[in-house]
Write a protein that holds these residues in place. Structure first.
Motif, PDB file in Angstrom:
ATOM      1  N   GLN A  98       1.433   7.826 -16.055  1.00  0.00           N
ATOM      2  CA  GLN A  98       2.671   7.220 -15.228  1.00  0.00           C
ATOM      3  C   GLN A  98       2.321   5.597 -15.689  1.00  0.00           C
ATOM      4  O   GLN A  98       1.526   5.307 -15.996  1.00  0.00           O
ATOM      5  CB  GLN A  98       2.172   7.567 -13.801  1.00  0.00           C
ATOM      6  N   PHE A 118       0.824  -1.306   0.017  1.00  0.00           N
ATOM      7  CA  PHE A 118       0.020  -0.050  -0.108  1.00  0.00           C
ATOM      8  C   PHE A 118       0.966   1.262  -0.023  1.00  0.00           C
ATOM      9  O   PHE A 118       0.147   2.361  -0.325  1.00  0.00           O
ATOM     10  CB  PHE A 118      -0.937   0.014   1.098  1.00  0.00           C
ATOM     11  N   GLY A 119       2.068   1.156   0.455  1.00  0.00           N
ATOM     12  CA  GLY A 119       2.968   2.408   0.349  1.00  0.00           C
ATOM     13  C   GLY A 119       2.516   3.501   1.579  1.00  0.00           C
ATOM     14  O   GLY A 119       2.614   4.703   1.185  1.00  0.00           O
ATOM     15  N   LEU A 124       1.437  -1.041  -7.157  1.00  0.00           N
ATOM     16  CA  LEU A 124       1.082  -1.726  -5.600  1.00  0.00           C
ATOM     17  C   LEU A 124      -0.321  -2.405  -5.782  1.00  0.00           C
ATOM     18  O   LEU A 124      -0.864  -2.495  -6.886  1.00  0.00           O
ATOM     19  CB  LEU A 124       0.921  -0.382  -4.674  1.00  0.00           C
ATOM     20  N   LEU A 142      -9.010   5.737 -15.331  1.00  0.00           N
ATOM     21  CA  LEU A 142      -7.765   4.557 -15.371  1.00  0.00           C
ATOM     22  C   LEU A 142      -6.855   4.895 -16.606  1.00  0.00           C
ATOM     23  O   LEU A 142      -5.590   4.928 -16.433  1.00  0.00           O
ATOM     24  CB  LEU A 142      -8.110   2.989 -15.610  1.00  0.00           C
ATOM     25  N   GLY A 155      -1.784   5.637   1.118  1.00  0.00           N
ATOM     26  CA  GLY A 155      -1.940   4.685   0.018  1.00  0.00           C
ATOM     27  C   GLY A 155      -3.026   3.713   0.208  1.00  0.00           C
ATOM     28  O   GLY A 155      -3.654   3.415  -0.537  1.00  0.00           O
ATOM     29  N   ILE A 178      -0.767   2.458 -11.677  1.00  0.00           N
ATOM     30  CA  ILE A 178      -1.919   3.077 -10.955  1.00  0.00           C
ATOM     31  C   ILE A 178      -1.085   3.826  -9.593  1.00  0.00           C
ATOM     32  O   ILE A 178      -1.343   4.904  -9.381  1.00  0.00           O
ATOM     33  CB  ILE A 178      -3.016   2.470 -10.495  1.00  0.00           C
ATOM     34  N   SER A 179      -0.316   3.237  -9.227  1.00  0.00           N
ATOM     35  CA  SER A 179       0.506   3.425  -7.918  1.00  0.00           C
ATOM     36  C   SER A 179       1.664   4.308  -8.214  1.00  0.00           C
ATOM     37  O   SER A 179       2.360   4.609  -7.288  1.00  0.00           O
ATOM     38  CB  SER A 179       0.518   2.410  -7.068  1.00  0.00           C
ATOM     39  N   GLY A 180       1.936   4.599  -9.538  1.00  0.00           N
ATOM     40  CA  GLY A 180       3.061   5.446  -9.628  1.00  0.00           C
ATOM     41  C   GLY A 180       4.253   4.689 -10.500  1.00  0.00           C
ATOM     42  O   GLY A 180       3.889   3.906 -11.417  1.00  0.00           O
ATOM     43  N   ARG A 212      -6.403   7.927 -18.193  1.00  0.00           N
ATOM     44  CA  ARG A 212      -5.887   8.792 -18.139  1.00  0.00           C
ATOM     45  C   ARG A 212      -4.620   8.844 -17.098  1.00  0.00           C
ATOM     46  O   ARG A 212      -3.451   9.642 -17.054  1.00  0.00           O
ATOM     47  CB  ARG A 212      -6.881  10.162 -17.708  1.00  0.00           C
ATOM     48  N   THR A 213      -4.693   7.991 -16.240  1.00  0.00           N
ATOM     49  CA  THR A 213      -3.811   7.696 -15.104  1.00  0.00           C
ATOM     50  C   THR A 213      -2.550   7.120 -15.389  1.00  0.00           C
ATOM     51  O   THR A 213      -1.338   7.499 -15.395  1.00  0.00           O
ATOM     52  CB  THR A 213      -4.267   6.883 -13.952  1.00  0.00           C
ATOM     53  N   PRO A 254      -3.504  -1.489  -5.599  1.00  0.00           N
ATOM     54  CA  PRO A 254      -4.238  -0.882  -6.369  1.00  0.00           C
ATOM     55  C   PRO A 254      -4.350  -1.370  -7.881  1.00  0.00           C
ATOM     56  O   PRO A 254      -5.260  -1.632  -8.463  1.00  0.00           O
ATOM     57  CB  PRO A 254      -4.239   0.831  -6.372  1.00  0.00           C
TER      58      PRO A 254
END
Lengths: 231, 231
Positions: free
Chosen positions: A171, A87-88, A180, A164, A92, A174-176, A166-167, A182
């Motif tokens: 990147q 989860f970070g 992670l 989703l 997160g 989803i989590s960067g 656009r995310t 998600p």
């Protein structure tokens, strides 16, 4: 001792199509934990270890039974706190819930209107009888009717992926920069669809498809190696 | 010296209705930073400090001009790193983008179909002429037609809030026990709507409304004190 996990399977034991089981398998791999999966069918309620609620995933770790994918993720995060976090951190973890709730109220309900009948085609006769009865009662129509308009539904389904899309066009995950939990939640839904359906839910040039490809590459191609359709 | 911020206003100088400006104001308050806002109207492009792209928010902090709400949040997080984080770490920052992208592709497009004409009613004659011309060209129809079916649209709009609803009925804020920037992003949209419209976008018993109430209570009622409709 390796963790064991009951994992929804089709007629072919290696065809694993539960989105929730995929969440758990990706989470286990993220933690670097070995798992031995046991294929489990819809009608094998009696074969699950106690306690359970008649659904998978269920894991057994050193005698401890944990069921429900969210509980499994929380268990792994706490019990294996020294390994890579799912989860970070607290923020997160809380924000994971939003991605999960989007997955469960938008993504999965959208996909099921496209692929429900394909599940039926991949399970044995006893499971088919159960599945048809259970799902036709739940959805109030035949399996065939439920997905009968999937072609005209496809543009609206693809549009519903905008948050989703656009995310992951800005990147890698989803989590960067690294995935992670998600990512595993949303990916589980797509892996479910591709495990049982040759219906192409994503256009060839969709950034979501590129992200799905990055997810398929993780952990030595864990999800890519599993029986499924398409890339 | 206090930070100054150009903030979209209606005929009444205190009626501030830009969702993006609300993001920035909540973020500034989260960081505990004083801000002096300057009311700015759609047609006052020339009054903004350079550089800008003709839109607000624009902040000036000790001579430095920062425009665009996302850039402002990033600037505040970096420049005031010793104050309460807006993102709660790298994972939180990445997952913020998903909430933001949901807000910008689902929430705000849904709300605009309900309240666009109400913006027109709150701005002066010169702004009205600009706003009608610009928005009617963008949306390909009159302002009146654009919101003409808002009553029958309302159930689908409310259903589209499911990811947010399910999140805030299980935790106080999108970001967990305390609000972070994702909460300000989603809240900005609701504050925009209530600043210019008496159309009740949320049912009385909606968990989203309860969350909106918690947001209105933050920072001594910062957003609740501003001219708006309803609770």
């Amino acid at each position: 001792m390796a963790i064991t996990m009951y994992d929804l399977a089709g007629t072919e034991a290696e065809r694993r199509f539960s989105p929730f089981c995929w969440r758990a398998k990706m989470a286990l791999a993220h933690k670097g934990l070995a798992v031995e999966t046991t294929p489990w069918r819809f009608t094998e309620k009696d074969k699950l270890p106690q306690p359970n609620v008649g659904r998978v995933p269920v894991i057994v770790d050193d005698g401890k039974v944990v069921h429900d994918s969210t509980a499994i993720a929380d268990y792994l995060e706490e019990h294996y706190a020294d390994r890579a976090s799912l989860f970070g951190g607290a923020a997160g973890r809380a924000l994971t819930r939003f991605v999960q709730n989007w997955t469960e109220t938008v993504l999965q309900p959208g996909l099921i209107r496209l692929v429900l009948l394909d599940i039926y085609r991949h399970i044995g006769p006893e499971d088919q009888a159960y599945f048809r009865r259970d799902r036709e009662q739940r959805f109030g129509t035949t399996l065939e009717n439920f997905v009968g308009d999937r072609e005209p539904r496809l543009p609206a389904f693809r549009a519903s992926l905008d948050p989703l899309r656009r995310t992951v066009e800005r990147q890698n995950f989803i989590s960067g920069e690294a995935p992670l939990y998600p990512d595993y939640v949303a990916f589980g839904a797509f892996q479910w669809a591709r495990a049982i359906s040759d219906f192409d839910v994503l256009a060839a040039d969709d950034p979501v498809r590129a992200w799905r490809g990055r997810m398929l590459d993780l952990f030595g191609g864990l999800a890519r190696r599993a029986p499924a359709y398409g890339d």
